[in-house]
Design an enzyme around this catalytic site. Sequence first.
Site, PDB file in Angstrom:
ATOM      1  N   GLY A  88       0.806  -1.226   0.000  1.00 28.89           N
ATOM      2  CA  GLY A  88       0.000   0.000   0.000  1.00 28.89           C
ATOM      3  C   GLY A  88       0.833   1.267   0.000  1.00 28.89           C
ATOM      4  O   GLY A  88       0.299   2.356   0.219  1.00 28.89           O
ATOM      5  N   LEU A  89       2.143   1.124  -0.264  1.00 29.26           N
ATOM      6  CA  LEU A  89       3.014   2.303  -0.195  1.00 29.26           C
ATOM      7  C   LEU A  89       3.445   2.801  -1.581  1.00 29.26           C
ATOM      8  O   LEU A  89       4.428   3.527  -1.718  1.00 29.26           O
ATOM      9  CB  LEU A  89       4.222   2.011   0.694  1.00 29.26           C
ATOM     10  CG  LEU A  89       3.838   1.676   2.150  1.00 29.26           C
ATOM     11  CD1 LEU A  89       5.063   1.262   2.957  1.00 29.26           C
ATOM     12  CD2 LEU A  89       3.143   2.864   2.828  1.00 29.26           C
ATOM     13  N   GLY A  90       2.711   2.368  -2.588  1.00 27.57           N
ATOM     14  CA  GLY A  90       2.915   2.939  -3.924  1.00 27.57           C
ATOM     15  C   GLY A  90       4.185   2.508  -4.617  1.00 27.57           C
ATOM     16  O   GLY A  90       4.763   3.283  -5.383  1.00 27.57           O
ATOM     17  N   SER A  91       4.615   1.242  -4.374  1.00 22.37           N
ATOM     18  CA  SER A  91       5.883   0.836  -4.999  1.00 22.37           C
ATOM     19  C   SER A  91       5.761   0.778  -6.518  1.00 22.37           C
ATOM     20  O   SER A  91       6.692   1.170  -7.222  1.00 22.37           O
ATOM     21  CB  SER A  91       6.383  -0.494  -4.430  1.00 22.37           C
ATOM     22  OG  SER A  91       5.467  -1.513  -4.701  1.00 22.37           O
ATOM     23  N   SER A  92       4.633   0.340  -7.042  1.00 22.83           N
ATOM     24  CA  SER A  92       4.529   0.268  -8.510  1.00 22.83           C
ATOM     25  C   SER A  92       4.430   1.668  -9.115  1.00 22.83           C
ATOM     26  O   SER A  92       5.010   1.929 -10.170  1.00 22.83           O
ATOM     27  CB  SER A  92       3.352  -0.607  -8.945  1.00 22.83           C
ATOM     28  OG  SER A  92       2.135  -0.006  -8.589  1.00 22.83           O
ATOM     29  N   ASP A 135      -1.469   7.157  -7.148  1.00 26.94           N
ATOM     30  CA  ASP A 135      -0.140   6.727  -6.691  1.00 26.94           C
ATOM     31  C   ASP A 135       0.984   7.379  -7.493  1.00 26.94           C
ATOM     32  O   ASP A 135       1.877   8.023  -6.935  1.00 26.94           O
ATOM     33  CB  ASP A 135      -0.001   5.197  -6.808  1.00 26.94           C
ATOM     34  CG  ASP A 135      -0.829   4.460  -5.775  1.00 26.94           C
ATOM     35  OD1 ASP A 135      -1.694   5.096  -5.136  1.00 26.94           O
ATOM     36  OD2 ASP A 135      -0.620   3.249  -5.614  1.00 26.94           O
TER      37      ASP A 135
HETATM   38  C1  MEV Z   1      -4.059   2.330  -4.076  1.00 29.99           C
HETATM   39  O1  MEV Z   1      -2.889   2.923  -3.523  1.00 29.99           O
HETATM   40  C2  MEV Z   1      -5.237   3.194  -3.857  1.00 29.99           C
HETATM   41  C3  MEV Z   1      -6.576   2.647  -4.370  1.00 29.99           C
HETATM   42  O2  MEV Z   1      -7.505   3.713  -4.186  1.00 29.99           O
HETATM   43  C4  MEV Z   1      -6.503   2.246  -5.817  1.00 29.99           C
HETATM   44  C5  MEV Z   1      -6.333   3.409  -6.780  1.00 29.99           C
HETATM   45  O3  MEV Z   1      -6.572   4.560  -6.394  1.00 29.99           O
HETATM   46  O4  MEV Z   1      -5.986   3.136  -7.925  1.00 29.99           O
HETATM   47  C6  MEV Z   1      -7.048   1.463  -3.575  1.00 29.99           C
END
Ligand code: MEV
Length: 298
Positions: A88-92, A135
């Site tokens: 959930g820390l935006g690695s991609s 992200d």
């Molecule tokens: C992912 O970091 C955040 C989400 O809202 C997906 C997105 O915004 O594409 C879950």
Amino acid sequence: MTSFFAPGKLILLGEHGVVYGHPALAAAISRGVHAYAEPSASSQLELPEGLNEAQQAALERAFAVAAKLTKHPKVSVSVSSDLPVSMGLGSSGALAVAVTRALLDAAKQKPDLARIEKIAMAMEKEFHGTPSGVDHTTSARGSMVLYQKGKVTTLKGRRPVKVLVALVGERASTKSTVAALRERQAKWPRRYARIFEEIGRLAKEGATAVKQGDLDALGDLMNLNQGLLSALQLSSDRIDAMTRRLRAHGALGAKLTGAGGDGGAVIGLFREPEHMVKKLQEEGIDCFSSQLAGPIAL
Ligand code: MEV
């Protein structure tokens, strides 16, 4: 060899709602991805270690898309990252921005923001299917933003916003969590629309709280947002336990960040998170702190 850095991100308020067109409050963090570029006979990517087969395939597809959009510069790109993958820390998103910068540089094309964001978005689609764009946009801007599809506002607070980031274990991919939520939303669109709208409102109020330096209000908004994410079945026992623990130890607010699901990252807003980071690390919890906005932010 030339190197290009792009930061990871965390979402303070508004994940998932942002996929449906509502605003999210997100911020770049100090950890991120480096892309290294070396002259080569063709556009090539050296795959990093530690990725599973699906992640490798997505990365290869994403690189091919970016190479095509930059007209196949003759460069070999490798990457290194201090961001945990799929937490959930935006690695991609960070990887997409760093690689895009490396390719644009090798192609001698102007690295203007709009172009970086367009190419990085094309890469993100290979990773996530239907990304909102929050992200890679946050990574490309390297600051705190209120992000809504088609509209990005950069924010600076009156006070530093400091969070503790705790990793609570593996989780499913963002792509599958977003897709599962989409199925529920498609079945009961009006009911889900109400929740997404409220999440978007919290994000907007959060942007005002950041501007005013009102950390108590920001914390309360995070707690409410966590409740709504839980209502959307995006939380878990591990996530809930960590939010409770952080609040019990003085966090002004705590919530999951990113797609959520079973594990991933939980953030706690603290005036001064350092002592808590030390304490949790001594208890064996993988965590770190990051400063997100304010007079001496990134
Ligand atoms: C992912 O970091 C955040 C989400 O809202 C997906 C997105 O915004 O594409 C879950």
